[in-house]
Design an enzyme around this catalytic site. Structure first.
Site, PDB file in Angstrom:
ATOM      1  N   VAL A  16     -49.644  59.596  20.058  1.00 55.82           N
ATOM      2  CA  VAL A  16     -48.884  60.358  19.143  1.00 55.82           C
ATOM      3  C   VAL A  16     -48.790  61.898  19.587  1.00 55.82           C
ATOM      4  CG1 VAL A  16     -48.477  60.809  16.957  1.00 55.82           C
ATOM      5  CG2 VAL A  16     -49.071  58.625  17.452  1.00 55.82           C
ATOM      6  N   GLY A  17     -49.743  62.398  19.966  1.00 54.84           N
ATOM      7  CA  GLY A  17     -49.825  63.883  20.388  1.00 54.84           C
ATOM      8  C   GLY A  17     -48.893  64.148  21.457  1.00 54.84           C
ATOM      9  N   GLU A  69     -54.658  68.708  18.936  1.00 52.56           N
ATOM     10  CA  GLU A  69     -56.127  68.243  18.929  1.00 52.56           C
ATOM     11  C   GLU A  69     -56.072  66.564  19.049  1.00 52.56           C
ATOM     12  OE1 GLU A  69     -58.758  69.814  19.861  1.00 52.56           O
ATOM     13  OE2 GLU A  69     -57.696  71.854  19.484  1.00 52.56           O
ATOM     14  N   LYS A  96     -48.284  67.175   6.271  1.00 58.01           N
ATOM     15  CA  LYS A  96     -48.293  65.613   6.051  1.00 58.01           C
ATOM     16  C   LYS A  96     -49.815  65.314   6.259  1.00 58.01           C
ATOM     17  CE  LYS A  96     -48.046  62.319   8.655  1.00 58.01           C
ATOM     18  NZ  LYS A  96     -48.906  61.152   7.803  1.00 58.01           N
ATOM     19  N   GLY A 103     -54.670  64.225  15.868  1.00 52.55           N
ATOM     20  CA  GLY A 103     -54.663  62.711  15.866  1.00 52.55           C
ATOM     21  C   GLY A 103     -54.877  62.001  17.331  1.00 52.55           C
ATOM     22  N   SER A 104     -54.180  60.970  17.396  1.00 53.36           N
ATOM     23  CA  SER A 104     -54.323  60.084  18.577  1.00 53.36           C
ATOM     24  C   SER A 104     -53.765  60.958  19.776  1.00 53.36           C
ATOM     25  CB  SER A 104     -53.808  58.637  18.286  1.00 53.36           C
ATOM     26  OG  SER A 104     -52.372  58.732  18.187  1.00 53.36           O
ATOM     27  N   GLU A 154     -61.918  55.703  24.245  1.00 56.15           N
ATOM     28  CA  GLU A 154     -62.504  56.452  22.950  1.00 56.15           C
ATOM     29  C   GLU A 154     -62.661  55.082  21.947  1.00 56.15           C
ATOM     30  OE1 GLU A 154     -61.982  60.065  19.988  1.00 56.15           O
ATOM     31  OE2 GLU A 154     -59.988  59.263  20.746  1.00 56.15           O
ATOM     32  N   CYS A 160     -64.311  63.281  16.208  1.00 57.99           N
ATOM     33  CA  CYS A 160     -63.569  63.580  17.579  1.00 57.99           C
ATOM     34  C   CYS A 160     -64.359  64.209  18.567  1.00 57.99           C
ATOM     35  CB  CYS A 160     -62.224  64.337  17.321  1.00 57.99           C
ATOM     36  SG  CYS A 160     -62.518  65.822  16.574  1.00 57.99           S
TER      37      CYS A 160
END
Length: 481
Positions: free
Chosen positions: A232-233, A250, A175, A228-229, A383, A284
């Site tokens: 969410v991770g 990551e 995705k 991703g963020s 960030e 990142c």
């Protein structure tokens, strides 16, 4: 206006129309519609998972030459089409064309590398402590893997997840980020013609709330690799661990770049500009914390301000552009919010801070530098993910190291110094997964491990031979005579 071209999902060897479609716009030129890309529903995601599950037994035990040939074919086509694919990447994500072509080249090289890894699979054959018994230690494919990729590297990150997954015999459901589906679709189209059996590779585009949730929670998915963020991770980690699925994350970074008194000033300025502002700061590994010792601080800030005058912000496809647009209105709003926060916290705005007017309507932001910042300020701790950086003055190396490590993140960290003593000490004592000495914090090779520590990463490393730690499981076999 003619109807935009539609691009479908790829499930079980077939192109499948989406339940809905989303428009993909060029952030350099909002009137430029790249296309309409499918959005999968729950049923389509489950169909892709089922196809991958059905294909896994044969693919995971297939011959290594067939895997090598298919992956090598993908890599060769990517490299042959690097300018075309780079143009697509620059259009949909906003990287400058040279950067975009470089990213596409990296993606092609990744597939070539893992094609070679198919032929370098190895294990151990050792004697047992028991006479007449031998032991084999081998690696086998994990199973069906769900890959969830971000918008900032729309072809390189899908490549560095897909290529090892397939090389080690897994079946894939990917995705891509809903904001930049074009490069992932183009990569999927290449893969669809490379000789992989139906169901081995599947592309399901759409939202994280639909596609991502199904992948993360399906009992038929053996592992999730996510970039991703942080928020969410962490949710993904909880879901995967609760059902004992393998997970690799990551996430964020607040990467420090130290500049010591003995640094080469010109070199320090150039690597700081590269780290903080190129790729519009949307990496990142970008450094938005410039930690500068007192003896060189004032010279460094003045030199940075002068250097930033020559940075050209503009259309990503236009020759001479150094920095393209921010990727979206939402990201631009976040960057502007943090610029306001920095000023309200009392940091001094040295350069930038506002929008840039260009020939086309886009999300153009001037690279922004703050000075007189404090370590406790939000712009020093959170960030931003845009072309915004701040300088913090410290007394000496020891204070710089302490400040560099004073963060919940630990992805990349850099130091500018001519001292071998400080360079070696920093390499050992920096609490980051990747350390750069007299180099930008952003910029890594594809054949060595990538990843961080603390809140930046969870699970095994990505890229290079270390990728096998996630995409394979170890089996120990005992053989009696």
């Amino acid at each position: 206006m003619s109807q935009a071209q539609r691009f479908d999902n790829y499930i079980n060897g077939q192109w499948v129309a989406g339940a809905d479609y989303c428009v993909n716009l060029n952030p350099s030129e909002l009137s430029d519609v790249i296309g309409e890309y499918a959005k999968a529903d729950v049923a389509q995601v489950n169909a892709a998972i089922d196809a991958a599950r059905a294909a896994f037994p044969a693919w995971s035990t297939s011959g290594i030459q067939a895997r090598h040939d298919a992956l090598d074919k993908v890599g060769s086509e990517i490299l042959a089409r690097r300018e075309e694919l780079g143009t697509l990447l620059a259009r949909e994500e906003g990287k400058t064309l040279p950067e975009a072509i470089g990213e596409v080249t990296r993606a092609g090289n990744i597939f070539k590398f893992f094609a070679g890894e198919c032929l370098r699979l190895s294990g151990d054959y050792v004697p047992s402590v028991r006479p007449g018994v031998n032991v084999e230690v081998t690696r086998e494919a994990l199973g069906v893997v769900g890959l969830i990729t971000p918008w900032n590297f729309p072809i390189a990150i899908p490549a560095w997840k897909i290529a090892p997954a397939l090389a080690y015999g897994n079946c894939v459901v990917i995705k891509p980020a809903e904001l930049v589906p074009g490069c992932a679709w183009a990569l999927a189209e290449i893969i669809s013609r490379a000789g992989f059996p139906a169901g081995v590779f599947n592309l399901v585009m759409g939202s994280g709330r639909v596609v991502g949730d199904v992948l993360v929670n399906s009992p038929k998915v053996d592992g999730i690799s996510f970039t991703g963020s942080v928020g969410v991770g962490r949710q993904i980690a909880v879901s995967c661990v609760s059902r004992q699925a393998k997970v690799q994350l990551e996430m964020g970074g607040k990467n420090p770049q130290i500049i010591l008194d003995d640094a080469d000033l010109k070199q320090a300025v150039e690597l700081s500009v590269q780290s903080a502002f190129y790729s519009t700061g949307q990496r990142c590994t970008a450094s938005s914390r410039l930690i500068v010792t007192a003896g060189i601080h004032d010279q460094f800030v003045a030199a940075m301000a002068e250097r930033m005058k020559s940075i050209k912000v503009g259309h990503a496809l236009k020759s001479g552009t150094d920095i393209g647009p921010v990727v979206s209105q939402a990201q631009l709003d976040q960057d502007l919010k943090y610029i306001d926060i920095g000023q309200s916290e009392g940091a001094r705005l040295v350069s930038g801070g506002g929008l840039v007017t260009c020939d086309t309507e886009g999300y153009y932001l001037a690279p922004t530098l703050f000075a007189d910042s404090e370590a406790a300020m939000r712009i020093s701790r959170e960030e931003i993910f845009g072309p915004v950086a701040n300088v913090v003055r410290v007394a000496d190396y020891d204070a710089a190291l302490a400040m560099a490590n004073d963060t919940e993140f630990g992805l990349s960290a850099g130091i500018a110094t001519t001292s071998l003593k400080y360079a070696n000490h920093f390499k050992r004592h920096s609490q980051a997964g990747m350390v750069m000495v007299n180099l930008p914090t952003a910029g890594v090779d594809y054949h060595v491990p990538f990843g961080g520590r603390k809140g930046s990463s969870y699970g095994s490393r990505e890229q290079g031979r270390y990728a096998q730690e996630f995409y394979t499981v170890v089996k120990t076999s005992y053989i009696g005579s």
